[in-house]
Write a protein that holds these residues in place. Structure first.
Motif, mmCIF file in Angstrom:
data_model
loop_
_atom_site.group_PDB
_atom_site.id
_atom_site.type_symbol
_atom_site.label_atom_id
_atom_site.label_comp_id
_atom_site.label_asym_id
_atom_site.label_seq_id
_atom_site.Cartn_x
_atom_site.Cartn_y
_atom_site.Cartn_z
ATOM 1 N N UNK A 116 67.917 104.322 -26.212
ATOM 2 C CA UNK A 116 68.883 103.253 -26.958
ATOM 3 C C UNK A 116 68.021 102.707 -28.148
ATOM 4 N N UNK A 117 66.752 103.212 -28.426
ATOM 5 C CA UNK A 117 66.138 102.704 -29.771
ATOM 6 C C UNK A 117 66.539 103.457 -30.930
ATOM 7 N N UNK A 118 66.936 102.855 -31.998
ATOM 8 C CA UNK A 118 67.549 103.452 -33.277
ATOM 9 C C UNK A 118 66.253 103.463 -34.167
ATOM 10 N N UNK A 119 66.242 104.800 -34.879
ATOM 11 C CA UNK A 119 65.113 105.025 -35.544
ATOM 12 C C UNK A 119 65.713 105.745 -36.712
ATOM 13 N N UNK A 120 65.711 105.147 -38.156
ATOM 14 C CA UNK A 120 66.089 105.896 -39.193
ATOM 15 C C UNK A 120 67.518 105.984 -39.263
ATOM 16 N N UNK A 121 68.410 104.838 -38.533
ATOM 17 C CA UNK A 121 69.506 104.993 -38.421
ATOM 18 C C UNK A 121 70.218 105.645 -37.503
ATOM 19 N N UNK A 122 69.680 106.388 -36.706
ATOM 20 C CA UNK A 122 70.110 107.237 -35.510
ATOM 21 C C UNK A 122 69.544 106.898 -34.386
ATOM 22 N N UNK A 123 70.320 106.508 -33.350
ATOM 23 C CA UNK A 123 69.858 106.364 -31.901
ATOM 24 C C UNK A 123 69.241 107.512 -31.262
ATOM 25 N N UNK A 124 67.950 107.272 -30.665
ATOM 26 C CA UNK A 124 67.157 108.435 -30.237
ATOM 27 C C UNK A 124 67.678 109.425 -29.318
ATOM 28 N N UNK A 125 68.549 108.708 -28.460
ATOM 29 C CA UNK A 125 69.286 109.348 -27.392
ATOM 30 C C UNK A 125 70.160 110.777 -27.893
ATOM 31 N N UNK A 126 70.550 110.459 -29.044
ATOM 32 C CA UNK A 126 71.218 111.595 -29.878
ATOM 33 C C UNK A 126 70.642 112.668 -30.572
ATOM 34 N N UNK A 127 69.537 112.481 -30.770
ATOM 35 C CA UNK A 127 68.668 113.403 -31.221
ATOM 36 C C UNK A 127 68.167 114.488 -30.100
ATOM 37 N N UNK A 128 67.913 115.861 -30.625
ATOM 38 C CA UNK A 128 67.433 116.970 -29.729
ATOM 39 C C UNK A 128 65.991 116.554 -29.677
ATOM 40 N N UNK A 129 65.605 117.101 -28.485
ATOM 41 C CA UNK A 129 64.047 116.497 -28.246
ATOM 42 C C UNK A 129 63.061 117.205 -29.180
ATOM 43 N N UNK A 130 63.532 118.593 -29.578
ATOM 44 C CA UNK A 130 62.692 119.294 -30.596
ATOM 45 C C UNK A 130 62.678 118.950 -32.068
ATOM 46 N N UNK A 131 63.510 117.800 -32.297
ATOM 47 C CA UNK A 131 63.750 117.368 -33.605
ATOM 48 C C UNK A 131 62.757 116.076 -33.864
ATOM 49 N N UNK A 132 62.169 115.594 -32.717
ATOM 50 C CA UNK A 132 61.527 114.396 -32.638
ATOM 51 C C UNK A 132 59.978 114.821 -33.377
ATOM 52 N N UNK A 133 59.457 113.859 -34.210
ATOM 53 C CA UNK A 133 58.516 114.059 -34.909
ATOM 54 C C UNK A 133 57.528 112.670 -34.736
#
Length: 398
Positions: A116-133
């Protein structure tokens, strides 16, 4: 994509809706000279969210997900489903690949915080795992509430990292993300520094005696077992009638299954016997429990978080006048800490940290443990007598 015969293109659900209805049956947007599609006509909200996700990925410079990539939301859902099965295995009586309900709740609370955390305007849950930096985890670390203690921060990072490791081992993701340098659990030194900076959460001898004087028979037995046998709330709720037999109590620690044994003071045995005499009629399924609530049930419930021991002890604290900031955070479990504090400070011939750890159900980190089949009753009795003497003094029964 061909429009189905006889269907009419829907209009925009609102004037500022960013997409248009394409004849192929989807909501679309012309970007860079190309038509991009974001979802079917009958789900305009989902299509708009997909479009906003696309814009967020573009701002972050992220590539489009590759086939087989999963989002953090999907990983968390799969992880919680798998861990729930481990809870179910424990309830079914298995001893391997199991998980306590209380631990599962902590895991769930922390991994859902991640999603549920939001980072740089986008909720982390919506990101694909491989995109996390690494930068994402630095931002996540900065979002951990400042009121959390170092132990809580350590648990949050530990549980979240555990979810990524679990996903990698089960081949849901190709690799765990690069966490960077900021996303790191507090060190043992930091944890110890915080603990020593706070007042000790221990009951004094006089306070314990006042609690015993005001307690009903069952709570009096609880307090004795807390100080004498270092038993916690759930330990007491799990005790069975056939496990109480004689001077020594041999019950594995429920939290980790490690063997533990304790010599029961005469005062403790007397308190238990009185509690048994006033034991209510058990409800179905609770016939084997040593201690029962007034309604004949168990004193704690891992699944509902019910803790009758803690609730009733809180009422006893108020009766004794142990209220206010001075007693905040000093609960029933502090009696276990009293045993550890007094027993581990035993001097002379009674000094025996191994026996103290055995009563506590802690791991003895020594090679000899692999070869010793049991710890002598004499050693166990000595450390228990030390706490008995501290509490009752010269008047203690032999």
């Amino acid at each position: 994509m061909t429009k189905r015969k006889g269907t009419e293109k829907p209009g925009k659900p609102r004037p500022d809706f960013p997409l248009y209805s394409h004849p192929g049956g989807q909501w679309a947007k012309k970007i860079g000279g190309q038509h991009r599609f974001f979802g079917l006509w009958d789900n305009p909200d989902g299509a708009e969210q997909a479009y906003l996700d696309y814009l967020a990925r573009q701002r972050l410079g992220l590539q489009e997900p590759e086939p087989g990539d999963i989002t953090v939301d999907e990983m968390v859902d799969k992880y919680l489903d798998a861990r729930q099965k481990h809870v179910d295995r424990r309830a079914a009586g298995h001893t391997k690949n199991i998980l306590a309900p209380r631990t599962f709740r902590e895991i769930k609370r922390n991994v859902l915080w991640l999603a549920d955390a939001e980072v740089y305007g986008m909720r982390i849950g919506q990101r694909v795992v491989s995109s996390l930096r690494a930068a994402d985890f630095t931002e996540l670390y900065n979002q951990i509430p400042s009121h959390l203690g170092v132990d809580s921060v350590r648990h949050r990072i530990h549980y979240i990292n555990g979810a990524f490791n679990f996903a990698r081992k089960n081949e849901w993701i190709k690799a765990v993300p690069n966490y960077g340098t900021d996303w790191a659990a507090p060190s043992d030194t930091e944890i110890e520094a915080e603990r020593t900076s706070k007042p000790e959460k221990l009951w004094t001898r006089a306070q314990i005696k006042k609690l015993l004087a005001e307690a009903n028979p069952t709570m009096k037995a609880f307090i004795h077992l807390g100080v004498n046998a270092a038993m916690g709330n759930s330990d007491l709720a799990r005790l069975k009638l056939d496990e109480y037999d004689g001077q020594f109590l041999r019950v594995p620690r429920g939290k980790n299954g490690r063997p533990r044994k304790c010599w029961l003071w005469p005062e403790t045995r007397e308190a238990i016997d009185k509690a048994i005499k006033s034991r209510p009629e058990p409800r179905e399924g609770y016939e084997d429990l040593l201690f029962l609530t007034r309604t004949g049930g168990a004193w704690t419930d891992d699944h509902t978080c019910y803790d009758g021991v803690g609730d009733e002890f809180r009422e006893l604290k108020e009766t004794c006048g142990f209220t206010g900031a001075k007693f905040q955070g000093i609960h029933f479990y502090a009696l276990r800490h009293v045993f550890a504090d007094v027993a581990s400070n035993t001097g002379g011939t009674n000094a025996d940290d191994v026996a103290t750890k055995h009563v506590l159900g802690h791991l003895e980190k020594a090679v000899i443990r692999k070869y010793r089949t049991q710890l002598s009753d004499t050693r166990i009795k000595k450390v228990c007598q030390r706490v008995q003497k501290w509490l009752f003094g010269k008047e203690a029964k032999s």
